[in-house]
Design a protein around this motif. Sequence first.
Motif, PDB file in Angstrom:
ATOM      1  N   PRO A  20      58.694 -87.520 183.188  1.00  0.00           N
ATOM      2  CA  PRO A  20      59.170 -87.448 181.794  1.00  0.00           C
ATOM      3  C   PRO A  20      60.465 -88.229 181.570  1.00  0.00           C
ATOM      4  N   VAL A  21      61.386 -88.153 182.528  1.00  0.00           N
ATOM      5  CA  VAL A  21      62.634 -88.910 182.391  1.00  0.00           C
ATOM      6  C   VAL A  21      62.358 -90.407 182.457  1.00  0.00           C
ATOM      7  N   LEU A  22      61.490 -90.797 183.374  1.00  0.00           N
ATOM      8  CA  LEU A  22      61.161 -92.219 183.508  1.00  0.00           C
ATOM      9  C   LEU A  22      60.462 -92.729 182.251  1.00  0.00           C
ATOM     10  N   ARG A  23      59.600 -91.903 181.677  1.00  0.00           N
ATOM     11  CA  ARG A  23      58.921 -92.300 180.444  1.00  0.00           C
ATOM     12  C   ARG A  23      59.934 -92.461 179.306  1.00  0.00           C
ATOM     13  N   GLN A  24      60.909 -91.581 179.279  1.00  0.00           N
ATOM     14  CA  GLN A  24      61.968 -91.676 178.272  1.00  0.00           C
ATOM     15  C   GLN A  24      62.771 -92.956 178.453  1.00  0.00           C
ATOM     16  N   LYS A  27      61.288 -96.312 177.095  1.00  0.00           N
ATOM     17  CA  LYS A  27      61.328 -96.579 175.658  1.00  0.00           C
ATOM     18  C   LYS A  27      62.480 -97.506 175.275  1.00  0.00           C
ATOM     19  N   ASP A  28      63.424 -97.688 176.195  1.00  0.00           N
ATOM     20  CA  ASP A  28      64.594 -98.519 175.920  1.00  0.00           C
ATOM     21  C   ASP A  28      64.673 -99.619 176.985  1.00  0.00           C
ATOM     22  N   ASP A  29      64.131-100.802 176.655  1.00  0.00           N
ATOM     23  CA  ASP A  29      64.099-101.904 177.620  1.00  0.00           C
ATOM     24  C   ASP A  29      65.491-102.262 178.125  1.00  0.00           C
ATOM     25  N   SER A  30      66.467-102.242 177.228  1.00  0.00           N
ATOM     26  CA  SER A  30      67.815-102.624 177.626  1.00  0.00           C
ATOM     27  C   SER A  30      68.403-101.627 178.625  1.00  0.00           C
ATOM     28  N   LEU A  31      67.960-100.383 178.524  1.00  0.00           N
ATOM     29  CA  LEU A  31      68.442 -99.375 179.466  1.00  0.00           C
ATOM     30  C   LEU A  31      67.944 -99.682 180.868  1.00  0.00           C
ATOM     31  N   LEU A  32      66.668-100.044 180.986  1.00  0.00           N
ATOM     32  CA  LEU A  32      66.103-100.353 182.303  1.00  0.00           C
ATOM     33  C   LEU A  32      66.781-101.564 182.934  1.00  0.00           C
ATOM     34  N   THR A  33      66.945-102.606 182.159  1.00  0.00           N
ATOM     35  CA  THR A  33      67.473-103.844 182.733  1.00  0.00           C
ATOM     36  C   THR A  33      68.981-103.787 182.997  1.00  0.00           C
ATOM     37  N   SER A  34      69.677-102.870 182.360  1.00  0.00           N
ATOM     38  CA  SER A  34      71.133-102.795 182.546  1.00  0.00           C
ATOM     39  C   SER A  34      71.552-101.704 183.526  1.00  0.00           C
ATOM     40  N   SER A  44      74.102 -90.602 181.237  1.00  0.00           N
ATOM     41  CA  SER A  44      74.045 -89.189 180.880  1.00  0.00           C
ATOM     42  C   SER A  44      73.913 -89.015 179.372  1.00  0.00           C
ATOM     43  N   SER A  45      74.655 -89.816 178.632  1.00  0.00           N
ATOM     44  CA  SER A  45      74.621 -89.729 177.176  1.00  0.00           C
ATOM     45  C   SER A  45      73.281 -90.193 176.608  1.00  0.00           C
ATOM     46  N   LYS A  46      72.761 -91.286 177.135  1.00  0.00           N
ATOM     47  CA  LYS A  46      71.506 -91.847 176.609  1.00  0.00           C
ATOM     48  C   LYS A  46      70.307 -90.940 176.871  1.00  0.00           C
ATOM     49  N   LEU A  47      70.317 -90.250 178.015  1.00  0.00           N
ATOM     50  CA  LEU A  47      69.153 -89.461 178.414  1.00  0.00           C
ATOM     51  C   LEU A  47      69.370 -87.955 178.307  1.00  0.00           C
ATOM     52  N   SER A  48      70.551 -87.558 177.902  1.00  0.00           N
ATOM     53  CA  SER A  48      70.897 -86.128 177.825  1.00  0.00           C
ATOM     54  C   SER A  48      70.708 -85.449 179.176  1.00  0.00           C
ATOM     55  N   LEU A  49      71.166 -86.133 180.207  1.00  0.00           N
ATOM     56  CA  LEU A  49      71.095 -85.599 181.560  1.00  0.00           C
ATOM     57  C   LEU A  49      72.477 -85.133 182.002  1.00  0.00           C
ATOM     58  N   LYS A  52      76.238 -85.223 186.836  1.00  0.00           N
ATOM     59  CA  LYS A  52      76.019 -85.278 188.281  1.00  0.00           C
ATOM     60  C   LYS A  52      74.672 -85.913 188.615  1.00  0.00           C
ATOM     61  N   ARG A  53      73.649 -85.553 187.860  1.00  0.00           N
ATOM     62  CA  ARG A  53      72.322 -86.128 188.106  1.00  0.00           C
ATOM     63  C   ARG A  53      72.303 -87.617 187.758  1.00  0.00           C
ATOM     64  N   SER A  54      72.946 -87.978 186.674  1.00  0.00           N
ATOM     65  CA  SER A  54      73.018 -89.389 186.291  1.00  0.00           C
ATOM     66  C   SER A  54      73.713 -90.204 187.371  1.00  0.00           C
ATOM     67  N   LYS A  55      74.777 -89.662 187.915  1.00  0.00           N
ATOM     68  CA  LYS A  55      75.491 -90.359 188.981  1.00  0.00           C
ATOM     69  C   LYS A  55      74.608 -90.505 190.220  1.00  0.00           C
ATOM     70  N   SER A  56      73.850 -89.454 190.547  1.00  0.00           N
ATOM     71  CA  SER A  56      72.959 -89.511 191.715  1.00  0.00           C
ATOM     72  C   SER A  56      71.899 -90.592 191.541  1.00  0.00           C
ATOM     73  N   ILE A  57      71.373 -90.731 190.323  1.00  0.00           N
ATOM     74  CA  ILE A  57      70.368 -91.758 190.048  1.00  0.00           C
ATOM     75  C   ILE A  57      70.959 -93.153 190.256  1.00  0.00           C
TER      76      ILE A  57
END
Length: 292
Positions: A20-24, A27-34, A44-49, A52-57
């Motif tokens: 589900p997070v990957l699918r989210q 939806k934002d090409d610029s998010l993937l490439t950046s 964290s802000s873009k995905l509402s995560l 700590k989890r955002s940093k781990s990713i």
Amino acid sequence: MISKREALITLNDCPYVTRPVLRQMMKDDSLLTSLPVLTPSKLSSKLSLPFKRSKSILDYIRNDNIMKKLDKNSRQFHALTIMDPDFPLSLRQIPDPPLVLYAKGNLELLSRLLSISVVGTRTPSDYAYYTMEKLLPPLISANFLIVSGMAAGVDQQAHQLAIDHGGATIAVLGSGFNYPYPKNNPALFQRLGETQLLLSEYPPDRPPKKYHFPERNRIISALTESTLVIEARMKSGSLITVDQALEQGKNVYAVPGPIGLETSEGCHHIIQQGAKLVQSCHDILQDYCLKK
């Protein structure tokens, strides 16, 4: 910067990223490439995560050792992403498609026209083996691709019959290729990877989890036009595959079994619910002849 395809494969490998997070994120090409230059706060802000989890990713995808591992995987296995033109159309169309599919073996099998999935109990009776010996060889001779899940019992017998009779078969795994499960038939696993096709939506170094197997069933049913059930208990993975097949608009066939046998109950139930009762291969072949 990173390509969308590279980002998708890397994120799919990351244990902190769910589908589900990957699918989210897709939806934002610029998010993937950046991703290489994003901050944990921004992600964290873009995905509402959680931060700590955002940093781990982000730490995961920037780890040089992870990149080396993925490069090694790319030399050993095929990775098909949902954005690739050769990704199976039948999988694109299901409600919850795999976003990355790992493959080992003959990719041409994904384009076979005639196909049927064969599922059933891990503890088949002698009657089940007898039934498979009667039903499957004529289908294989008619150029049907056999798809199953490599589980002990009916699944492995379906793969073996396809090989023995000069046919083609795909095994959809509930684990990564480096953790084949079950471990009872390594020779068959090796043969499938060399001359047939192994598929998994799980990265190669992902060990099996209990929830993986119900998940992979949607892929088994989606890859084929029909599903054939040979011996199944009422509460079984086989009936989960049937539910998936029906949701996907596929045909379901079932072989009736001896009264009183637990592994007959599932087949009898789905026959009562509308699955086509199969007494011989002609019950299946005639439907395909009508369609073709």
